[in-house]
Design a protein around this motif. Structure first.
Motif, PDB file in Angstrom:
ATOM      1  N   VAL A 192      45.581  38.285  34.339  1.00 23.16           N
ATOM      2  CA  VAL A 192      45.279  36.924  34.786  1.00 23.16           C
ATOM      3  C   VAL A 192      46.176  35.907  34.068  1.00 23.16           C
ATOM      4  O   VAL A 192      46.720  34.992  34.687  1.00 23.16           O
ATOM      5  CB  VAL A 192      43.788  36.601  34.531  1.00 23.16           C
ATOM      6  CG1 VAL A 192      43.478  35.165  34.880  1.00 23.16           C
ATOM      7  CG2 VAL A 192      42.896  37.541  35.327  1.00 23.16           C
ATOM      8  N   LEU A 211      44.431  36.655  43.391  1.00 35.08           N
ATOM      9  CA  LEU A 211      43.857  37.689  42.518  1.00 35.08           C
ATOM     10  C   LEU A 211      42.878  38.581  43.289  1.00 35.08           C
ATOM     11  O   LEU A 211      42.290  39.497  42.735  1.00 35.08           O
ATOM     12  CB  LEU A 211      43.133  37.043  41.335  1.00 35.08           C
ATOM     13  CG  LEU A 211      44.023  36.427  40.256  1.00 35.08           C
ATOM     14  CD1 LEU A 211      43.190  35.624  39.268  1.00 35.08           C
ATOM     15  CD2 LEU A 211      44.811  37.502  39.504  1.00 35.08           C
ATOM     16  N   LEU A 216      36.600  40.244  38.628  1.00 33.90           N
ATOM     17  CA  LEU A 216      37.708  41.138  38.974  1.00 33.90           C
ATOM     18  C   LEU A 216      37.327  42.613  38.980  1.00 33.90           C
ATOM     19  O   LEU A 216      38.106  43.440  39.412  1.00 33.90           O
ATOM     20  CB  LEU A 216      38.873  40.933  37.988  1.00 33.90           C
ATOM     21  CG  LEU A 216      39.603  39.599  38.108  1.00 33.90           C
ATOM     22  CD1 LEU A 216      40.644  39.482  37.016  1.00 33.90           C
ATOM     23  CD2 LEU A 216      40.261  39.470  39.469  1.00 33.90           C
ATOM     24  N   GLN A 222      42.854  43.259  31.968  1.00 35.50           N
ATOM     25  CA  GLN A 222      42.512  42.285  33.018  1.00 35.50           C
ATOM     26  C   GLN A 222      42.865  40.863  32.551  1.00 35.50           C
ATOM     27  O   GLN A 222      43.375  40.058  33.323  1.00 35.50           O
ATOM     28  CB  GLN A 222      41.012  42.318  33.337  1.00 35.50           C
ATOM     29  CG  GLN A 222      40.562  43.531  34.127  1.00 35.50           C
ATOM     30  CD  GLN A 222      41.095  43.546  35.549  1.00 35.50           C
ATOM     31  OE1 GLN A 222      42.236  43.194  35.791  1.00 35.50           O
ATOM     32  NE2 GLN A 222      40.283  43.976  36.493  1.00 35.50           N
TER      33      GLN A 222
END
Ligand code: HAM
Length: 407
Positions: free
Chosen positions: A24, A154, A318, A20
């Motif tokens: 990003v 996102l 997320l 993750q």
């Protein structure tokens, strides 16, 4: 032996979470590069004076939260934020001589000695953008839009954008007298910090986290001063343009008169993006214009604007990462031939793992499954002799025969 634990307020970013983070970081780097921003990497520690002067003597960061240590006759501090170091480097590296605007981005660990809680660490990570050389509302808007779209791309929902205009230090002189007037009757009821700021920088009193102070600032007569347009015509016109452009771009925002930010260097536009899913530490990013900082740190007067996001807070929004297995998993007792085949596949851009366990093929098949491999290759002595091997699609079960020489 007793186990050694990580220091309070720090986190291990384990392989389960790293994908993750990488997603990003890659998205941020792509966005910045597409917008013409260049990466800068500055030291993790700097002269203490950089932060006391840059971030401000009257801030919580400088007063209570810095990791400061002495080496020889120098006082050094682990950076509590990224902007001061970038400005120092902008000046020291002569970037003011480059064509304007100078557009930079960064990513790295920051350190603040705060009381750790969910969403608040002592070591955390920021990614940020800084733009030097323009004092236009358009450059503020580019910053705000970049941040807003980054979070939206996102897939993060439940975000709110707050913006405010805090004017210049001259504008704040106007504010000072009227604010002091209405707050003076309650001076004894305020916390020590607010009492100090009452004389030095009353606007920053609004940043106080003590409930009883905020109750005083919520009184009608105090609110009237806070919500009065105390900034100059120029600052008001600048802010109006920022608001108009955000409206035209259909970016929803809230004018929050109490948003003054926790650092001293801001002028004119400030903003913050919060998420209702984050609890008490809801700010996922913050920034604004800082037209006086370059000069304050010894450079030519240079307008600037920027923002930074907190990686830990962002990643927590997320959800779980999808685990990505390898494209190919080689089940084998022929290490040398497998290494050669794996190398060919990797050169072609595929990820490929070779089973190194020496266990029987049944156990290795199970391992290919556990790793989440997309395809499995079996390469035993027979396959090496015949020069042909089987590739199994793990999702469909389909098998295909391939020649080693054809890979
Ligand atoms: P800041 O608001 O202090 O601004 O920090 C930016 C972001 O870093 C926050 O919104 C938050 O997500 C994250 N953050 C801050 N402290 C912590 C902490 N203790 N634990 C976890 N996350 C944290 C600045 O630092 C400015 N330098 C931003 C800027 C850039 N302004 C202009 N250019």
């Amino acid at each position: 032996m007793q186990k050694i634990q990580r220091p309070k307020g720090t986190q291990d970013i384990t392989p389960a979470d790293v994908s993750q983070w990488q997603r990003v970081e890659t998205a941020f780097k792509t966005l910045c590069t597409q917008m013409g921003y260049e990466e800068i990497r500055t030291p993790v520690f700097e002269s203490t004076e950089l932060f006391s002067r840059g971030v401000g003597e009257a801030t919580d960061i400088v007063n209570k939260e810095m990791y400061t240590f002495e080496k020889g006759d120098r006082s050094l501090t682990l950076r509590p934020e990224g902007t001061a170091g970038v400005v120092r480097s902008y000046i020291e590296q002569g970037m003011s001589r480059s064509p304007k605007p100078v557009k930079l981005f960064y990513n790295g660990a920051m350190f603040r000695y705060e009381r750790p809680q969910a969403g608040r660490q002592r070591q955390f990570h920021q990614m940020g953008m800084e733009l030097f050389g323009l004092d236009t509302p358009e450059s503020d808007v580019e910053m705000i839009v970049a941040a807003w779209q980054f979070f939206n791309d996102l897939g993060i929902e439940s975000l709110a954008l707050d913006i405010n205009n805090i004017g210049t230090p001259e504008c704040r002189q106007q504010f000072k007298a009227s604010f002091q007037n209405v707050v003076k009757p309650f001076l004894n009821e305020l916390c020590e910090n607010c009492q100090t700021r009452f004389d030095t920088n009353p606007l920053r009193m609004l940043d106080c986290k003590v409930d009883s102070c905020q109750e005083i600032y919520a009184k009608a007569e105090v609110t009237a001063v806070i919500e009065s347009d105390f900034t100059s015509e120029d600052c008001q016109a600048h802010f109006q343009k920022v608001s108009d452009m955000l409206t035209a771009l259909e970016i929803p925002f809230n004018r929050n008169y109490r948003l003054v930010r926790g650092l001293d260097y801001y002028t004119k536009t400030v903003f913050e993006i919060t998420s209702s899913q984050l609890g008490a530490q809801s700010a996922v990013c913050g920034g604004g214009r800082y037209n006086g900082l370059v000069e304050l740190l010894g450079g030519e007067p240079t307008p600037a604007t920027g923002w930074a996001l907190g990686m830990e807070r962002l990643v927590s929004l997320l959800g779980d990462a999808e685990t990505q297995g390898p494209d190919y998993y080689i089940v084998t007792d022929q290490a040398v031939e497998s290494f050669k085949l794996a190398k060919k596949l990797r050169v072609k851009g595929y990820s490929c793992e070779v089973d190194l366990s020496g266990k029987n093929f049944g156990k290795q098949f199970q391992q290919a499954n556990k790793r989440g491999a997309k395809k499995m290759i079996t390469l035993g002595a027979d396959e090496v002799t015949s020069g042909e091997f089987q590739v199994k699609d793990m999702a469909t079960g389909d098998q295909q025969s391939l020649k080693i020489s054809d890979v």
